[in-house]
Design a protein around this motif. Structure first.
Motif, PDB file in Angstrom:
ATOM      1  N   HIS A   1       0.842  -1.192   0.000  1.00  0.00           N
ATOM      2  CA  HIS A   1       0.000   0.000   0.000  1.00  0.00           C
ATOM      3  C   HIS A   1       0.881   1.248   0.000  1.00  0.00           C
ATOM      4  N   PHE A   2       0.241   2.363  -0.292  1.00  0.00           N
ATOM      5  CA  PHE A   2       0.880   3.653  -0.060  1.00  0.00           C
ATOM      6  C   PHE A   2       0.646   4.047   1.393  1.00  0.00           C
TER       7      PHE A   2
ATOM      8  N   LEU B   1       2.829  -3.647   4.305  1.00  0.00           N
ATOM      9  CA  LEU B   1       2.299  -3.422   5.653  1.00  0.00           C
ATOM     10  C   LEU B   1       1.036  -4.234   5.877  1.00  0.00           C
ATOM     11  N   ARG B   2       0.663  -4.329   7.134  1.00  0.00           N
ATOM     12  CA  ARG B   2      -0.637  -4.876   7.502  1.00  0.00           C
ATOM     13  C   ARG B   2      -1.568  -3.709   7.799  1.00  0.00           C
ATOM     14  N   ARG B   3      -2.653  -3.721   7.111  1.00  0.00           N
ATOM     15  CA  ARG B   3      -3.585  -2.592   7.213  1.00  0.00           C
ATOM     16  C   ARG B   3      -4.226  -2.531   8.592  1.00  0.00           C
ATOM     17  N   ARG B   4      -4.311  -1.317   9.141  1.00  0.00           N
ATOM     18  CA  ARG B   4      -4.946  -1.044  10.422  1.00  0.00           C
ATOM     19  C   ARG B   4      -5.876   0.155  10.249  1.00  0.00           C
ATOM     20  N   ASP B   5      -7.152  -0.018  10.545  1.00  0.00           N
ATOM     21  CA  ASP B   5      -8.137   1.051  10.378  1.00  0.00           C
ATOM     22  C   ASP B   5      -8.764   1.420  11.706  1.00  0.00           C
ATOM     23  N   ASN B   6      -9.004   2.698  11.888  1.00  0.00           N
ATOM     24  CA  ASN B   6      -9.859   3.209  12.961  1.00  0.00           C
ATOM     25  C   ASN B   6     -11.010   3.949  12.301  1.00  0.00           C
ATOM     26  N   LEU B   7     -12.239   3.522  12.586  1.00  0.00           N
ATOM     27  CA  LEU B   7     -13.431   4.125  11.980  1.00  0.00           C
ATOM     28  C   LEU B   7     -14.202   4.868  13.054  1.00  0.00           C
ATOM     29  N   TYR B   8     -14.633   6.087  12.735  1.00  0.00           N
ATOM     30  CA  TYR B   8     -15.353   6.920  13.702  1.00  0.00           C
ATOM     31  C   TYR B   8     -16.622   7.479  13.074  1.00  0.00           C
ATOM     32  N   GLU B   9     -17.673   7.576  13.877  1.00  0.00           N
ATOM     33  CA  GLU B   9     -18.885   8.313  13.493  1.00  0.00           C
ATOM     34  C   GLU B   9     -19.366   9.092  14.709  1.00  0.00           C
ATOM     35  N   VAL B  10     -19.728  10.344  14.485  1.00  0.00           N
ATOM     36  CA  VAL B  10     -20.278  11.197  15.543  1.00  0.00           C
ATOM     37  C   VAL B  10     -21.547  11.837  14.992  1.00  0.00           C
ATOM     38  N   GLY B  11     -22.629  11.724  15.726  1.00  0.00           N
ATOM     39  CA  GLY B  11     -23.901  12.273  15.270  1.00  0.00           C
ATOM     40  C   GLY B  11     -24.612  13.056  16.352  1.00  0.00           C
ATOM     41  N   ALA B  12     -25.471  13.964  15.923  1.00  0.00           N
ATOM     42  CA  ALA B  12     -26.288  14.747  16.853  1.00  0.00           C
ATOM     43  C   ALA B  12     -27.618  15.056  16.192  1.00  0.00           C
TER      44      ALA B  12
ATOM     45  N   ILE C   1      -3.055   4.899   2.544  1.00  0.00           N
ATOM     46  CA  ILE C   1      -3.623   6.159   2.050  1.00  0.00           C
ATOM     47  C   ILE C   1      -5.010   5.975   1.455  1.00  0.00           C
ATOM     48  N   GLY C   2      -5.205   4.925   0.675  1.00  0.00           N
ATOM     49  CA  GLY C   2      -6.449   4.760  -0.069  1.00  0.00           C
ATOM     50  C   GLY C   2      -7.675   4.561   0.794  1.00  0.00           C
ATOM     51  N   PHE C   3      -7.503   4.275   2.083  1.00  0.00           N
ATOM     52  CA  PHE C   3      -8.648   4.013   2.960  1.00  0.00           C
ATOM     53  C   PHE C   3      -8.871   5.125   3.979  1.00  0.00           C
ATOM     54  N   ASN C   4      -8.280   6.273   3.753  1.00  0.00           N
ATOM     55  CA  ASN C   4      -8.542   7.455   4.570  1.00  0.00           C
ATOM     56  C   ASN C   4      -9.674   8.254   3.934  1.00  0.00           C
ATOM     57  N   TYR C   5     -10.629   8.610   4.750  1.00  0.00           N
ATOM     58  CA  TYR C   5     -11.830   9.279   4.221  1.00  0.00           C
ATOM     59  C   TYR C   5     -12.498  10.063   5.352  1.00  0.00           C
ATOM     60  N   SER C   6     -13.192  11.126   4.986  1.00  0.00           N
ATOM     61  CA  SER C   6     -13.971  11.886   5.968  1.00  0.00           C
ATOM     62  C   SER C   6     -15.089  12.624   5.249  1.00  0.00           C
ATOM     63  N   SER C   7     -16.248  12.710   5.902  1.00  0.00           N
ATOM     64  CA  SER C   7     -17.372  13.465   5.341  1.00  0.00           C
ATOM     65  C   SER C   7     -18.201  14.059   6.469  1.00  0.00           C
ATOM     66  N   THR C   8     -18.938  15.097   6.132  1.00  0.00           N
ATOM     67  CA  THR C   8     -19.869  15.735   7.066  1.00  0.00           C
ATOM     68  C   THR C   8     -21.212  15.884   6.358  1.00  0.00           C
ATOM     69  N   GLU C   9     -22.272  15.467   7.045  1.00  0.00           N
ATOM     70  CA  GLU C   9     -23.616  15.571   6.480  1.00  0.00           C
ATOM     71  C   GLU C   9     -24.511  16.331   7.456  1.00  0.00           C
ATOM     72  N   LEU C  10     -25.291  17.226   6.912  1.00  0.00           N
ATOM     73  CA  LEU C  10     -26.265  17.977   7.703  1.00  0.00           C
ATOM     74  C   LEU C  10     -27.576  17.984   6.930  1.00  0.00           C
ATOM     75  N   TRP C  11     -28.670  17.565   7.576  1.00  0.00           N
ATOM     76  CA  TRP C  11     -29.945  17.537   6.888  1.00  0.00           C
ATOM     77  C   TRP C  11     -31.090  17.828   7.856  1.00  0.00           C
ATOM     78  N   VAL C  12     -32.234  18.160   7.284  1.00  0.00           N
ATOM     79  CA  VAL C  12     -33.458  18.411   8.048  1.00  0.00           C
ATOM     80  C   VAL C  12     -34.555  17.565   7.428  1.00  0.00           C
ATOM     81  N   ASN C  13     -35.225  16.762   8.248  1.00  0.00           N
ATOM     82  CA  ASN C  13     -36.302  15.899   7.780  1.00  0.00           C
ATOM     83  C   ASN C  13     -37.626  16.280   8.422  1.00  0.00           C
ATOM     84  N   LEU C  14     -38.664  16.130   7.663  1.00  0.00           N
ATOM     85  CA  LEU C  14     -40.029  16.234   8.164  1.00  0.00           C
ATOM     86  C   LEU C  14     -40.582  14.824   8.264  1.00  0.00           C
TER      87      LEU C  14
END
Length: 450
Positions: free
Chosen positions: A384-385, A396-407, A433-446
């Motif tokens: 891997h890179f 290398l041996r791949r090691r991932d930490n995955l996180y999610e935080v919501g409110a 490198i190829g498995f690093n990612y991050s996003s933010t989502e904000l929405w309003v539902n009825l």
């Protein structure tokens, strides 16, 4: 000479003895009538409760409360009458008394849950309801979850229906952003923003059988359309079918659940699992959960096909109600293994945890949030890179930490209608490198509940 007759002792009754015997017989009859009058008319009370004449039932039963405190059926009926006459605190005590004498009495558990709900103790109501009901794909806030359970309990008790259930529909708008990371920058996708529109609909049922057994199921469909034509539109169908057994303060469930997800560019992902779950109500404020799950995730075709795998997981959790049922804290840990995979990085061991908080501000407003984390340890060395290298591959041996935080915030502005702003932050951190990612989502539902 006239002879005087001899009076033989024992053969001639004295007048006072007859009077005593008459008094004894009258007293016995009077006592029998009084004892009969002290017995409540249970059959009549049951009929009045079935007909919704709670005031009449309460008036019929309440004079006998002290004498029948140890009768589980009597306490349950009086509790139903008290709840129907807007006396939830009284009803709570009566249902608790009924369950003390008969812990496996399912209607009393439902009645106690409804009493907690009427008192605004939503977290305690949810814990109590889950000794009987099993629903999935519920909204994140505890008040809404308790509201779904209370509706099902009302259908079961007041309408005498073995089949109870719920339904919902949602729609909304949101913003999706891909955050800059070493991985998203390398792939040319960092700091991308898209507007999306989403819709969701579904529901669930519970069919009560004899002796605390039940069959339940849920169906949930979600769709998201992105305004940017370069982004995929997602759809997701989730289902569950299971059987459960109420065991006094506890509940054991086992069954199947599945999920079919459209992943864009004609790619689908299918999940099917068999699971078991045990919930133990320790006291009104604490619940413990234990679960096991074996699932198969399959990508039938496309570039992600080698990510198909089987996962075995064990979990344990704790739910605590505080602030008189207005607050709820839950902690869950899980551990397992991904295997039977063709991924270049091989099988992986996983473990993680989830923490969630929920607060009810009023009977129309609540808010909360959660944090989820998982650690994935892969078994095979692969090229891997690495984030610390510059255009160089490493073994290398791949090691991932995955996180999610919501409110979230939930405002029920009118009965069965609510407005729900939600925020979700995702971070995938990897030594590749190829498995690093991050996003933010904000929405309003009825949301509309049925």
């Amino acid at each position: 000479m006239i002879e005087t007759p001899t009076v033989r002792r024992g053969f001639v009754r004295a007048p006072w003895r007859s009077a005593v015997q008459a008094l004894a017989v009258s007293s016995a009859v009077l006592f029998a009538n009084t004892a009969f009058a002290d017995d409540p008319d249970i059959a009549r009370a049951q009929q009045l409760v079935r007909e919704g004449k709670y005031q009449d039932a309460y008036g019929l039963l309440s004079p006998f409360e002290s004498a029948n405190a140890g009768d589980a059926e009597f306490s349950y009926l009086l509790g139903r009458a008290a709840l129907g006459t807007q006396q939830p605190e009284k009803a709570k005590a009566l249902f608790q008394r009924s369950l003390a004498g008969r812990p496996d009495f399912v209607p009393a558990h439902l009645g106690l849950g409804r009493a907690y709900f009427a008192l605004g103790a939503y977290a305690e109501a949810k814990i109590e309801f889950e000794t009987v009901f099993r629903f999935e794909n519920l909204p994140p806030d505890v008040r809404s979850q308790a509201e779904v359970y209370d509706q099902a309990a009302r259908q079961s008790l007041d309408e005498n229906r073995p089949l109870s259930g719920f339904g919902y529909a949602e729609m909304g708008i949101g913003q999706y952003r891909v955050n800059e990371t070493v991985g998203t920058n390398a792939l040319g996708g960092g700091d991308r923003r898209d507007t999306f529109y989403n819709a969701r609909a579904g529901g669930g049922f519970n069919y009560a059988l004899q002796n605390g057994y039940a069959i339940d199921g849920t169906l949930d469909y979600r769709y998201r359309y992105y305004d940017n034509s370069d982004s995929r539109s997602d759809s997701d169908l989730r289902w569950r079918l299971a059987g459960s057994k109420a065991l006094g303060e506890n509940n054991l469930s086992a069954g199947f659940r599945g999920r079919t997800s459209y992943r864009g560019d004609g790619n689908y992902r299918n999940d099917v699992s068999i699971f078991t779950d045990y919930r133990m109500r320790h006291d009104p404020d604490n619940q413990f959960t234990f679960g096991g799950d074996i699932r198969r995730r399959n990508y039938p075709e496309g570039p992600e096909r080698n990510r198909s795998r089987t996962t075995a997981l064990l979990s344990a959790g704790w739910v605590n109600s505080f602030m008189d049922g207005k607050g709820s804290l839950s902690l869950t840990g899980h551990a397992g293994r991904n295997y039977a995979t063709s991924r270049p990085d091989g099988d992986s061991n996983v473990f993680g945890a989830t923490a969630a908080l929920d607060f009810t501000v009023s009977n129309t407003l609540s808010w909360g949030g959660f944090v989820w984390w998982e650690r994935d340890l892969f078994a095979s060395d692969n090229i891997h890179f690495h984030p610390d290298t510059a255009d160089n591959t490493v073994l290398l041996r791949r090691r991932d930490n995955l996180y999610e935080v919501g409110a979230y915030v939930v405002w029920e502005f009118m009965p069965t209608w609510s407005l729900r702003p939600e925020l979700l932050w995702i971070r995938d951190q990897s030594n590749s490198i190829g498995f690093n990612y991050s996003s933010t989502e904000l929405w309003v539902n009825l949301r509309k509940s049925f």
